[in-house]
Design a protein around this motif. Structure first.
Motif, PDB file in Angstrom:
ATOM      1  N   MET A   1     -29.802 -29.362 -28.338  1.00 29.59           N
ATOM      2  CA  MET A   1     -30.781 -28.838 -29.348  1.00 29.59           C
ATOM      3  C   MET A   1     -32.338 -28.946 -28.820  1.00 29.59           C
ATOM      4  N   TYR A   2     -32.964 -28.105 -29.099  1.00 33.52           N
ATOM      5  CA  TYR A   2     -34.589 -28.251 -28.931  1.00 33.52           C
ATOM      6  C   TYR A   2     -35.352 -28.568 -30.169  1.00 33.52           C
ATOM      7  N   LEU A   3     -36.215 -29.236 -29.964  1.00 37.49           N
ATOM      8  CA  LEU A   3     -37.062 -29.483 -31.307  1.00 37.49           C
ATOM      9  C   LEU A   3     -38.347 -29.562 -30.628  1.00 37.49           C
ATOM     10  N   TYR A   4     -39.553 -28.970 -31.423  1.00 40.16           N
ATOM     11  CA  TYR A   4     -40.693 -29.174 -31.295  1.00 40.16           C
ATOM     12  C   TYR A   4     -41.259 -30.770 -31.579  1.00 40.16           C
ATOM     13  N   ASN A   5     -41.954 -31.127 -30.600  1.00 40.31           N
ATOM     14  CA  ASN A   5     -42.496 -32.874 -30.803  1.00 40.31           C
ATOM     15  C   ASN A   5     -43.673 -32.727 -31.126  1.00 40.31           C
ATOM     16  N   SER A   6     -44.329 -33.135 -32.009  1.00 42.76           N
ATOM     17  CA  SER A   6     -45.914 -33.133 -32.309  1.00 42.76           C
ATOM     18  C   SER A   6     -46.502 -34.150 -31.306  1.00 42.76           C
ATOM     19  N   ALA A   7     -46.023 -35.020 -30.779  1.00 44.48           N
ATOM     20  CA  ALA A   7     -46.483 -35.912 -30.015  1.00 44.48           C
ATOM     21  C   ALA A   7     -47.028 -35.266 -28.885  1.00 44.48           C
ATOM     22  N   PHE A 358     -24.438 -20.094 -34.592  1.00 43.21           N
ATOM     23  CA  PHE A 358     -25.071 -20.745 -35.642  1.00 43.21           C
ATOM     24  C   PHE A 358     -25.602 -22.022 -35.113  1.00 43.21           C
ATOM     25  N   LEU A 359     -24.935 -22.762 -34.149  1.00 44.58           N
ATOM     26  CA  LEU A 359     -25.388 -23.862 -33.371  1.00 44.58           C
ATOM     27  C   LEU A 359     -26.663 -23.524 -32.558  1.00 44.58           C
ATOM     28  N   GLN A 360     -26.559 -22.362 -32.000  1.00 45.26           N
ATOM     29  CA  GLN A 360     -27.712 -21.978 -31.117  1.00 45.26           C
ATOM     30  C   GLN A 360     -29.069 -21.676 -31.999  1.00 45.26           C
ATOM     31  N   VAL A 361     -28.681 -20.707 -33.034  1.00 44.00           N
ATOM     32  CA  VAL A 361     -29.921 -20.466 -33.730  1.00 44.00           C
ATOM     33  C   VAL A 361     -30.514 -21.739 -34.417  1.00 44.00           C
ATOM     34  N   MET A 362     -29.743 -22.632 -34.867  1.00 39.50           N
ATOM     35  CA  MET A 362     -30.181 -23.725 -35.632  1.00 39.50           C
ATOM     36  C   MET A 362     -30.909 -25.059 -34.783  1.00 39.50           C
ATOM     37  N   GLY A 363     -30.322 -24.761 -33.583  1.00 41.98           N
ATOM     38  CA  GLY A 363     -30.582 -25.569 -32.357  1.00 41.98           C
ATOM     39  C   GLY A 363     -31.925 -25.278 -31.697  1.00 41.98           C
ATOM     40  N   ASN A 364     -32.491 -23.941 -31.979  1.00 44.26           N
ATOM     41  CA  ASN A 364     -33.830 -23.793 -31.561  1.00 44.26           C
ATOM     42  C   ASN A 364     -34.763 -23.856 -32.507  1.00 44.26           C
ATOM     43  N   ASP A 365     -35.278 -25.231 -32.464  1.00 41.13           N
ATOM     44  CA  ASP A 365     -36.335 -25.748 -33.370  1.00 41.13           C
ATOM     45  C   ASP A 365     -35.818 -25.659 -34.794  1.00 41.13           C
ATOM     46  N   LEU A 366     -34.611 -25.837 -35.102  1.00 36.32           N
ATOM     47  CA  LEU A 366     -34.251 -25.861 -36.442  1.00 36.32           C
ATOM     48  C   LEU A 366     -34.641 -24.619 -37.314  1.00 36.32           C
ATOM     49  N   ASN A 367     -33.997 -23.496 -36.567  1.00 40.42           N
ATOM     50  CA  ASN A 367     -34.704 -22.121 -37.369  1.00 40.42           C
ATOM     51  C   ASN A 367     -33.689 -21.949 -38.555  1.00 40.42           C
ATOM     52  N   THR A 368     -34.146 -22.519 -39.571  1.00 36.06           N
ATOM     53  CA  THR A 368     -33.318 -22.281 -40.876  1.00 36.06           C
ATOM     54  C   THR A 368     -33.466 -20.898 -41.373  1.00 36.06           C
ATOM     55  N   SER A 369     -34.516 -20.055 -41.305  1.00 34.36           N
ATOM     56  CA  SER A 369     -34.266 -18.592 -41.732  1.00 34.36           C
ATOM     57  C   SER A 369     -33.082 -18.067 -40.977  1.00 34.36           C
TER      58      SER A 369
END
Ligand SMILES: [Zn+2]
Length: 481
Positions: A1-7, A358-369
């Motif tokens: 999973m890829y997530l944006y990290n604000s730090a 679904f895992l791919q789209v959501m795993g791309n920085d939690l793309n809920t739309s």
């Protein structure tokens, strides 16, 4: 999973300190008033994150504090105590206020299908832990006592501004307009760890400490509660974007100073919900709560759907018009799912491929739309209804839109609503709406009289209202599409 990290200001591959296990912390509400729907946007997005982590196979330990002491109306140790303010407003004790608004918060969460975190800890329950951290910070020379209060010494840090590259002067708490500077602070960003000299004579909750009777600062509670229940290494810390500074910045400062090693590897911040006139607040404009939306006839889950349609890092504008659009899209989705017939065998290969996507789209920085779009994509798949329903139920473990139950209720409703009306040799079957039945009858009469132009006109008029007419052997039936 890829997530944006604000730090780090980057999208990163999400990794945990212990493989397969996520230690997750969320800043909870300050329970002096109802949460507005902007506050709840953060909790909805954090709920989706938690559910998606579990869906992806992680074990998750999620901890949340409840701020029932120490949070002043300015995040920077000045202003009024929020809990006292609430108590005075409602002529109740601070603890009564805390209990009432904690219950109200979880009731809102339930309506929005936000799961309760594994650990929910009121700040007043961990005072021993805060005193322990403050003592260790003093021993290490990271804190000092001045004017009766204990302060964190930010000059001992290599780096203070973690989440932004702004000019220090812009963010300096002491120079913010309208905020009076505390003369006890050695550096402008130093913050209170423990208050004994409070300007509130009537501070209701006080504890004994090595520095005198007093109460903890707001920031220390999250470090104390997280270290107690998540341990020394935190994988992800969540909150609204306005918590990033000074609250989260100060949490990092004190936690890493006491631990002597990096503390939290990943920071997840949810952007604001704005109104058309600016940032949402409890004091300006309409106080938008879940109860208010319900009073106006909105299903709280339609608000959840509205939030999921946007990315968590983008500011979202709330208007009733935007909410109405979400209501229409949500209702259309439920109607289409209700049109599927339960039962039969799932086509496993189709199921697996769609789940992977679904895992791919959501795993791309939690793309809920895109997650929501996946539901509509499932409806278009070339497969049987059983597979579609299984996929929708599966994705809804993360999105929590109650789609299966709502679709089932819709099917029941449609069954009950099927009513038949006969007149002049024509039987009209529909949902029992007299105005629509009458138009369908008029069209039948026009056709019988060979007035096809009029018959077509009525068909078009109904179509514009979203009604489809199907001719039957003894009349016509109609349905909403
Ligand atoms: Zn916090």
């Amino acid at each position: 999973m890829y997530l944006y990290n604000s730090a780090t200001h980057k999208k990163e591959e999400f990794q945990t300190h212990t493989p397969g296990r996520v230690e997750m912390y969320t800043c909870g509400p300050t329970v002096y008033h109802f949460a507005h729907i902007g506050n709840l946007r953060s909790y909805i997005m954090e709920d989706v994150l938690e559910k998606f982590l579990r869906y992806s196979g992680y074990e998750v330990n999620r901890v949340m504090n409840i701020t029932d002491v120490g949070h002043l109306s300015s995040d920077a140790d000045t202003g009024e105590d929020k809990m006292l303010k609430g108590a005075r407003r409602e002529h109740k004790t601070v603890m009564e206020i805390a209990q009432y608004y904690t219950d109200a918060f979880f009731s809102d969460c339930e309506k929005l299908h936000i799961k309760r975190p594994d650990v929910v800890q009121p700040a007043t329950g961990c005072v021993k832990e805060y005193i322990d951290i403050v003592s260790r910070l003093l021993e290490k020379g990271k804190a000092y006592v001045a004017g009766g209060n204990v302060y964190f010494d930010t000059s001992t840090l290599d780096r203070y501004y973690v989440f932004n590259d702004h000019n220090e002067e812009d963010l300096a708490v002491g120079v913010r307009e309208g905020v009076e500077e505390d003369p006890n602070k050695r550096n402008k960003n130093d913050f209170v760890l423990w208050f004994t000299k409070s300007k509130f004579e009537d501070q209701a909750l006080k504890w004994d400490s090595p520095w005198g009777v007093g109460y903890p600062g707001w920031h220390i509670e999250c470090s104390g509660i997280s270290m107690k229940y998540n341990g020394e290494y935190l994988d992800i810390h969540c909150g609204g974007v306005d918590n990033a500074f000074p609250h989260h910045t100060n949490e990092i400062a004190q936690s890493e100073s006491v631990l002597g090693h990096p503390w939290c590897s990943h920071w997840f911040h949810v952007a604001h919900l704005n109104t058309s006139s600016g940032k949402m607040s409890k004091s300006k404009g309409e106080f938008l709560t879940v109860s208010l939306l319900e009073e106006k006839g909105y299903d709280p889950l339609a608000y959840r759907y509205f939030c999921l349609q946007s990315h968590y890092r983008k500011a979202l504008v709330f208007t009733y018009e935007n909410l109405d659009n979400a209501v229409a899209a949500y209702s259309k989705l439920v109607t289409r799912i209700a049109g599927l017939t339960p039962g039969g065998e799932v086509e496993q290969a189709v199921f697996d491929a769609a789940r992977e996507k679904f895992l791919q789209v959501m795993g791309n920085d939690l793309n809920t739309s895109m997650g929501v779009t996946s539901l509509f994509d499932v409806l278009k798949l070339k497969t049987n209804d059983a597979t579609k329903l299984a996929l929708i139920a599966d994705f809804d473990r993360v999105l929590s839109l109650d789609l299966m139950a709502k679709a089932e209720a819709k099917r029941e409703e449609q069954k009950k609503a099927q009513s038949a009306k006969s007149e002049g040799g024509c039987t009209v079957t529909g949902e029992g709406d007299p105005a629509i039945d009458a138009l369908v009858l008029q069209r039948y009469e026009a056709k019988k009289a060979k007035n096809f132009a009029e018959a077509d006109r009525i068909r078009e008029e109904l179509k514009a209202q979203g009604i489809e007419i199907i001719d039957t052997k003894d009349g016509a039936s109609w349905k909403r599409v």
